[in-house]
Design a protein around this motif. Structure first.
Motif, PDB file in Angstrom:
ATOM      1  N   PHE A 167      58.541  76.600  19.626  1.00 24.40           N
ATOM      2  CA  PHE A 167      57.400  76.304  20.496  1.00 24.40           C
ATOM      3  C   PHE A 167      56.902  74.899  20.235  1.00 24.40           C
ATOM      4  CE2 PHE A 167      52.871  75.930  21.228  1.00 24.40           C
ATOM      5  CZ  PHE A 167      52.681  76.558  22.442  1.00 24.40           C
ATOM      6  N   SER A 233      61.982  78.133  14.048  1.00 22.02           N
ATOM      7  CA  SER A 233      60.546  78.427  14.019  1.00 22.02           C
ATOM      8  C   SER A 233      60.195  79.653  14.867  1.00 22.02           C
ATOM      9  CB  SER A 233      59.739  77.200  14.425  1.00 22.02           C
ATOM     10  OG  SER A 233      58.411  77.416  14.042  1.00 22.02           O
ATOM     11  N   MET A 234      59.541  79.482  16.030  1.00 19.96           N
ATOM     12  CA  MET A 234      59.235  80.655  16.857  1.00 19.96           C
ATOM     13  C   MET A 234      60.516  81.408  17.227  1.00 19.96           C
ATOM     14  SD  MET A 234      57.524  80.705  20.625  1.00 19.96           S
ATOM     15  CE  MET A 234      57.867  82.005  21.771  1.00 19.96           C
ATOM     16  N   TYR A 237      60.913  83.880  14.716  1.00 20.73           N
ATOM     17  CA  TYR A 237      60.018  85.052  14.871  1.00 20.73           C
ATOM     18  C   TYR A 237      60.601  86.032  15.910  1.00 20.73           C
ATOM     19  CZ  TYR A 237      56.600  81.423  13.341  1.00 20.73           C
ATOM     20  OH  TYR A 237      55.955  80.391  12.727  1.00 20.73           O
ATOM     21  N   ARG A 271      45.221  79.138  17.385  1.00 26.72           N
ATOM     22  CA  ARG A 271      46.012  79.516  18.569  1.00 26.72           C
ATOM     23  C   ARG A 271      45.088  79.648  19.777  1.00 26.72           C
ATOM     24  NH1 ARG A 271      51.191  78.783  16.614  1.00 26.72           N
ATOM     25  NH2 ARG A 271      51.664  80.292  14.998  1.00 26.72           N
TER      26      ARG A 271
HETATM   27  C1  MLT Z   1      57.393  76.508  16.516  1.00 29.33           C
HETATM   28  O1  MLT Z   1      57.953  75.443  16.227  1.00 29.33           O
HETATM   29  O2  MLT Z   1      57.986  77.387  17.143  1.00 29.33           O
HETATM   30  C2  MLT Z   1      55.970  76.700  16.096  1.00 29.33           C
HETATM   31  O3  MLT Z   1      55.629  75.708  15.183  1.00 29.33           O
HETATM   32  C3  MLT Z   1      55.748  78.068  15.528  1.00 29.33           C
HETATM   33  C4  MLT Z   1      54.351  78.251  15.030  1.00 29.33           C
HETATM   34  O4  MLT Z   1      53.450  77.524  15.466  1.00 29.33           O
HETATM   35  O5  MLT Z   1      54.129  79.154  14.213  1.00 29.33           O
END
Ligand code: MLT
Length: 406
Positions: A167, A233-234, A237, A271
């Motif tokens: 992200f 990163s995201m 997740y 956020r």
């Molecule tokens: C990302 O690069 O996807 C974000 O930094 C993820 C985050 O903000 O946790």
């Protein structure tokens, strides 16, 4: 398809130093031979002459990985890593045929000059040979996944690797890995609401589980049962969620600049604030807030084009996509236990200057997973695969080539 064919060249004794190693200058000569050989087999060695221009080298970045010796036969793969109006960047990957050892990687920037030495637009015939302009270059396919279609870039043959961006980036964050890693089937998608992908109707079209199911739908559409999942990163997740929902689809993991922890109360407030900025001021305001934390000082000082690419990727997000992703990020669960349960080969890599998922967090994350490797990429921040593509690419290539056969 790369316009430059793969070329095999033998190392001669006179190209080696007193210890018998291929010397640095000779490697450059080999690369030059590989380029001309490729031209000879393709459009002809007089391609530049007959167009009245010359490719003048302006910059060479070389990483030497392993020694090569007299009589070694080296395979040189050459790809077009970028093309501007007057310039082009070629990437060479050199491997020894006998044991497939990675010998070196190089990036060479050329400027097209005319007979007076002035930079001049790349003539039409040469431009056609090099392929479409722009870093993203390749045309994605559209894959329907229920309520939207996703843009998916698919290149090469070999072990399937699904690349998931962070992200607020898009699939072009992986452009170096897509242009190289030639022994893998590289698959990179734009998440829903991003870039060439559709924007789902309604605000509830975004969640980690939707993103994870989208990845599985893409694998299904491409006929891939198990893939190496590579997330930044995201993207990491989303892969953690996929591990909870569809663990049987994961052959191996590559986790770049990511972390298992959920957001703290403070981070959640951040956020929400950023969600307001996205909704009221749009993409540019979001990326200008984030940019200072994303790139290593070295990247900011020496690679302005990387900062520019990050801005462009953020502009390709829809506002609902930004808002939806920020909510999904805010609400994501802690994935520590998920990672403890991983039983597939895992590579963790992290930029030495990553402020968002720093090296100590990456090391602790790797320790959750039996036998996971962890590597710190020097002079990179939160986007190591884009900021230091040669070092990150080498780690990925070595990891993929060591994977057991299915
Ligand atoms: C990302 O690069 O996807 C974000 O930094 C993820 C985050 O903000 O946790």
């Amino acid at each position: 398809m790369t316009p430059f064919g793969t070329v095999e060249l033998t190392v001669y004794p006179y190209e080696c130093d007193a210890f018998g190693h291929l010397n640095q200058a000779a490697l450059l000569t080999l690369l030059e031979r590989a380029r001309w050989d490729a031209l000879a087999r393709g459009p002809g060695m007089d391609l530049f002459d007959r167009n009245g221009v010359w490719p003048a080298v302006r910059k060479a970045t070389i990483e030497y990985h392993a020694p090569a010796f007299a009589r070694d036969v080296l395979r040189v793969e050459t790809t077009v890593a970028g093309r501007g109006t007057t310039s082009m960047t070629l990437r060479h990957v050199v491997r020894r045929i006998s044991d497939d050892a990675g010998i070196a990687e190089a990036e060479m920037v050329f400027v097209c000059i005319d007979r007076l030495g002035r930079a001049t637009p790349i003539p039409e015939e040469i431009a056609r040979f090099l392929g479409p302009r722009s870093s993203g270059g390749h045309q994605p396919i559209q894959v329907p996944v229920g309520d939207v279609e996703l843009a998916v870039d698919v290149r090469g043959e070999g072990v399937p690797v699904l690349f998931v961006h962070g992200f607020p980036f898009d699939r072009t964050v992986w452009r170096h890995q897509l242009a190289t890693l030639s022994r893998a089937r590289r698959i990179a998608l734009d998440l829903r609401g991003v870039g060439g992908s559709g924007v789902p109707p309604g605000a509830d079209g975004y969640s980690l589980s939707r993103y994870a199911d989208d990845l599985v739908a893409v694998l299904d559409a491409l006929g891939v049962r198990e893939a190496v999942l590579c997330g930044l990163s995201m993207g990491g997740y989303v892969i953690f969620e996929l591990l909870r929902r569809h663990p049987e689809r994961v052959r191996a993991l590559i986790l770049a600049d990511t972390k298992p922890q959920a957001d703290s109360a403070d981070a959640k407030r951040g956020r929400e604030e950023l969600t307001r900025v996205a909704a009221q001021q749009g993409q540019d305001a979001v990326i200008e807030r984030l940019l200072p934390q994303l790139l290593a000082p070295a990247t900011q000082a020496t690679q302005p084009e990387v900062a520019q690419q990050v801005r462009e990727m953020a502009r390709r997000w829809s506002v609902p996509g930004l808002v939806g992703a920020l909510r999904a990020l805010r609400d994501r669960p802690d994935s520590t236990e998920t990672l403890r349960g991983v039983r597939v080969p895992t590579l963790v890599l992290v930029g030495s200057d990553d402020e968002i998922a720093p090296p100590e967090t990456a090391r602790a994350m790797a320790q959750l997973i039996p036998d996971a490797q962890c590597h710190v990429v020097p002079a990179a921040g939160h986007i190591a695969p884009l900021e230091q593509p040669l070092a990150a690419g080498r780690l990925l290539a070595d990891f993929l080539s060591a994977l057991p056969f299915p």
